[in-house]
Enzyme design. Structure first.
Site, mmCIF file in Angstrom:
data_model
loop_
_atom_site.group_PDB
_atom_site.id
_atom_site.type_symbol
_atom_site.label_atom_id
_atom_site.label_comp_id
_atom_site.label_asym_id
_atom_site.label_seq_id
_atom_site.Cartn_x
_atom_site.Cartn_y
_atom_site.Cartn_z
ATOM 1 N N ARG A 8 -20.228 -19.652 0.186
ATOM 2 C CA ARG A 8 -19.651 -20.110 -0.999
ATOM 3 C C ARG A 8 -18.519 -18.852 -1.617
ATOM 4 O O ARG A 8 -18.971 -17.706 -1.590
ATOM 5 C CB ARG A 8 -20.588 -20.095 -2.406
ATOM 6 C CG ARG A 8 -19.895 -20.531 -3.561
ATOM 7 C CD ARG A 8 -20.999 -20.605 -4.671
ATOM 8 N NE ARG A 8 -20.308 -20.766 -5.762
ATOM 9 C CZ ARG A 8 -20.578 -20.303 -7.237
ATOM 10 N NH1 ARG A 8 -21.565 -19.382 -7.378
ATOM 11 N NH2 ARG A 8 -19.681 -20.190 -8.048
ATOM 12 N N HIS A 57 -13.440 -18.932 -10.611
ATOM 13 C CA HIS A 57 -14.718 -17.805 -11.035
ATOM 14 C C HIS A 57 -14.202 -16.985 -11.711
ATOM 15 O O HIS A 57 -14.054 -15.779 -11.432
ATOM 16 C CB HIS A 57 -15.095 -17.362 -9.538
ATOM 17 C CG HIS A 57 -16.562 -16.673 -9.898
ATOM 18 N ND1 HIS A 57 -17.479 -16.965 -8.946
ATOM 19 C CD2 HIS A 57 -16.905 -15.606 -10.610
ATOM 20 C CE1 HIS A 57 -18.467 -16.284 -9.142
ATOM 21 N NE2 HIS A 57 -18.174 -15.490 -10.049
ATOM 22 N N GLU A 63 -19.911 -20.917 -14.179
ATOM 23 C CA GLU A 63 -20.426 -20.346 -15.258
ATOM 24 C C GLU A 63 -19.429 -20.266 -16.724
ATOM 25 O O GLU A 63 -19.129 -19.489 -17.168
ATOM 26 C CB GLU A 63 -21.094 -18.747 -15.031
ATOM 27 C CG GLU A 63 -22.145 -18.690 -14.337
ATOM 28 C CD GLU A 63 -22.672 -17.225 -14.336
ATOM 29 O OE1 GLU A 63 -22.292 -16.299 -14.971
ATOM 30 O OE2 GLU A 63 -23.494 -16.995 -13.537
ATOM 31 N N ASN A 96 -27.141 -21.121 -11.077
ATOM 32 C CA ASN A 96 -26.972 -19.558 -11.170
ATOM 33 C C ASN A 96 -28.040 -19.055 -11.929
ATOM 34 O O ASN A 96 -28.067 -18.857 -13.171
ATOM 35 C CB ASN A 96 -25.693 -19.255 -11.733
ATOM 36 C CG ASN A 96 -24.510 -19.422 -10.806
ATOM 37 O OD1 ASN A 96 -24.512 -20.062 -9.590
ATOM 38 N ND2 ASN A 96 -23.116 -19.078 -10.974
ATOM 39 N N TYR A 135 -30.956 -15.816 -12.346
ATOM 40 C CA TYR A 135 -31.197 -14.511 -12.045
ATOM 41 C C TYR A 135 -32.398 -14.105 -12.618
ATOM 42 O O TYR A 135 -33.206 -12.937 -12.045
ATOM 43 C CB TYR A 135 -30.087 -13.463 -12.595
ATOM 44 C CG TYR A 135 -28.851 -13.687 -11.825
ATOM 45 C CD1 TYR A 135 -28.650 -12.841 -10.457
ATOM 46 C CD2 TYR A 135 -27.996 -14.483 -12.096
ATOM 47 C CE1 TYR A 135 -27.672 -12.638 -9.854
ATOM 48 C CE2 TYR A 135 -26.697 -14.629 -11.279
ATOM 49 C CZ TYR A 135 -26.428 -13.926 -10.014
ATOM 50 O OH TYR A 135 -25.479 -13.851 -9.088
ATOM 51 N N GLU A 152 -26.173 -19.185 -6.953
ATOM 52 C CA GLU A 152 -26.441 -17.635 -7.177
ATOM 53 C C GLU A 152 -27.757 -17.207 -7.583
ATOM 54 O O GLU A 152 -28.460 -17.993 -8.255
ATOM 55 C CB GLU A 152 -25.362 -16.866 -8.129
ATOM 56 C CG GLU A 152 -23.774 -17.363 -7.824
ATOM 57 C CD GLU A 152 -23.029 -16.739 -8.783
ATOM 58 O OE1 GLU A 152 -23.557 -15.766 -9.703
ATOM 59 O OE2 GLU A 152 -21.957 -16.941 -9.118
#
Length: 620
Positions: free
Chosen positions: A207, A262, A308, A449, A451, A516
């Site tokens: 990606r 992005h 995002e 995404n 985390y 992500e």
């Protein structure tokens, strides 16, 4: 530093794609003997006294044992006890029952619920469990991700125009830690080597994002132009760069996943009308997308429009911590985060309209497949402090609605989350009937995404500050036993699983890619970087959690580690490393870390290697 207190061995084999002697001598003068010595001093030992098998004493999170506290295990034990009290009339009946028990044990969980871990907080969530039966389907896509501004460099080469990050980083040394993206990983000149690196790692997909200002240096295109393409404003050096990259990926057997935006908006659009604050950006983005679909769409199956949107709106136009660095109106600035979020959604929808109505979804034609388009949204999970307290449950849900729901609900439900509409009122823009016609259903898949996670509760008193975080009206906290990344983010793999389950239920079982997931580790020197076993543990935990979500019915089709290699980490510059591959920012030499080698093994076994006991992770 590597822990050494529990006697769990990690064996890192030498893979055919790397020669360990060459790997270490190629960077900063490291040689194998020095590495072996340093490994021994850091609780790394060489079992076989050669370069092919290293052992590291890991933490107790690798412990794999059956827990009697797990409900499935309890059920099996109750069945066994009951069987002992029953006189079976025939051996045939006993055999049938025994086979049934064996079947259920075959799919049972072999994990550990950490007793009391959450008792202080009243939480009832289990930690990530290890499944004997691999959860990942044969066609599961394993990849790694990057973005254009973070790795490309070549900022003023090949006809590229400046982005808002090029300008913001040089406005003040405080903005990007004194660094710039002028060179970064210099992927612009090293892309061939990077594709070979991905191939050696066994990646099935990559990606990456396209730099808008490398395709359209001034941000816009004139479709009434009189050049050979009929469009003025296109930088064909940029077109060639991405064409060459895509061709090389396909030749290497790597599926390109292409992100259109992005965060690196052309500076010319910021200067001209304020960037994402102005609705003019919607059509300009659609025009840029059309050009990308036209030149790359015959080879790209997976498209991501916006990465995002929440981060763009909040960090760029509310907190001022990302380019273009504006503070929100609610805190005395000129940023309009909710307007920005609205325009990001509409730009996504307009690009998808171009993609579908102008035939670009059919341009990719291999084996009868059509190309797919979606977007990637931020999604951190929030556990309620007390799962029996309605106020805490509502606070946890509201926190996730103010983040992932903000950029996802309108596409699947046609409206912003009710909690946002209730708390923001007229500050949250309305969708027109035309907007909704374009927006609803404008994603073939959702990119997540993810985390980190946190504990959410209802505040005990009104906030003393304003802006987005005050409007959310949620107190976020942590569990002391949770470890943290070098970014200060909580490591809670169970949150990754719960986030997928939340999405699956809220949006009616959508197709999902984890676009992500990764961590910044403490890497002050080369030795720490190459021995990034904390990252190995992070990846193993989160991938296990995602695998469990699949086993529970979530339609997860792929996973992308963030990031392929160390890169320019936005406002932190080069001071945070997320990569599976170490990059020396002086020599630009790439060196795979332990996490890269672990991930290669994980891909080779389709996730099975780290879910069962008989591969790389084995008990003493």
């Amino acid at each position: 530093q590597p822990p050494n207190d529990d006697g769990v061995k990690i064996k890192l084999k030498q893979f055919g794609c790397w020669n360990q002697q060459k790997l270490y001598t190629s960077n900063d003068g490291y040689d194998l003997n020095n590495i072996s010595a340093s490994m021994t001093s850091s609780s790394l030992t060489n079992d076989n006294k050669d370069s092919t098998s290293w052992v590291w004493q890991s933490e107790d999170s690798y412990q794999k044992s059956i827990s009697a506290s797990h409900p499935q295990v309890n059920q099996i034990k109750e069945e066994e006890n009951a069987r002992e009290r029953v006189n079976f009339p025939t051996m045939k009946f006993m055999t049938i029952l025994l086979l049934g028990i064996v079947f259920w044990m075959g799919v049972a969980v072999t994990g550990t619920k950490h007793e009391g871990r959450h008792d202080k907080y009243g939480l009832s969530y289990d930690t990530v469990e290890k499944w004997k039966k691999p959860a990942f389907p044969p066609e599961f896509i394993w990849g790694a991700a990057t973005s254009a501004f973070q790795i490309e460099g070549g900022a003023s080469e090949g006809g590229r125009g400046p982005s808002i990050w090029d300008v913001w980083c040089v406005e003040s040394t405080d903005n990007c830690n004194g660094d710039t993206g002028d060179v970064s990983d210099d992927h612009y000149h090293h892309w061939r080597d990077d594709v070979e690196l991905m191939k050696n790692m066994g990646l099935k997909a990559y990606r990456f994002s396209i730099s808008w200002s490398r395709i359209l240096p001034n941000g816009t295109a004139d479709f009434t132009g009189d050049d050979d393409s009929g469009v003025d404003g296109i930088n064909f050096e940029g077109i060639k760069f991405y064409n060459d990259l895509i061709d090389a990926l396909i030749s290497a057997g790597i599926e390109p996943f292409v992100t259109l935006h992005h965060w690196d908006l052309p500076q010319s659009l910021q200067d001209r009308y304020g960037g994402w604050i102005n609705s003019s950006v919607i059509q300009d983005f659609a025009d840029y997308a059309r050009i990308c679909f036209h030149y790359f769409g015959d080879r790209v199956k997976y498209w991501i429009t916006i990465n995002e949107g929440w981060t763009v709106a909040i960090h760029g136009y509310e907190e001022g911590s990302n380019a273009p660095g504006l503070m929100g109106e609610d805190v005395g600035g000129t940023g309009k985060p909710y307007t920005v979020g609205h325009h990001l959604l509409l730009a996504h929808a307009r690009a998808v309209k171009v993609f579908r109505e102008e035939g670009y979804s059919q341009k990719f034609d291999k084996h009868g497949d059509r190309s797919l388009i979606g977007l990637s949204n931020s999604g951190d999970f929030r556990f309620p402090l007390d799962p029996a307290n309605p106020d805490d449950i509502e606070a946890a849900t509201r926190a996730m609605e103010f983040q992932l729901g903000w950029m996802t609900d309108p596409i699947w439900h046609g409206e912003y989350p009710a909690s946002m509409r209730e708390r923001l009122g007229s500050r949250l823009p309305q969708f027109s009937p035309k907007d909704l016609k374009e927006l609803i259903g404008s994603a073939d898949f959702l990119g997540l995404n993810h985390y980190s996670s946190a504990i959410a509760s209802k505040p005990t008193s009104p906030p003393t500050y304003g802006g987005y975080w005050a409007e959310q009206y949620v107190t976020l906290s942590s569990i002391p036993s949770w470890k943290k990344t070098f970014m200060g983010w909580n490591i809670a793999p169970e949150g990754g699983r719960e986030m997928l389950l939340w999405i699956d239920k809220r949006y009616n079982h959508p197709l999902i890619f984890v676009t992500e997931n990764g961590m910044a580790a403490y890497e002050p020197d080369m030795e720490h970087s190459l021995h990034d076993f904390d990252r190995v543990e992070y990846l193993q935990g989160y991938i296990s959690g995602f695998g469990e979500a699949i086993a529970r019915g979530v339609n997860l089709a792929g996973y992308f580690a963030w990031s392929l290699m160390d890169n320019f980490e936005w406002q932190y510059g080069s001071k945070r490393r997320f990569g599976l591959v170490h990059v020396n920012y002086t020599t630009l030499v790439r060196t795979p870390k332990a996490s890269a080698q672990w991930y290669t093994e994980n891909i080779a076994h389709n996730g099975e290697a780290m879910l069962v006991n008989d591969h790389e992770f084995e008990k003493n």
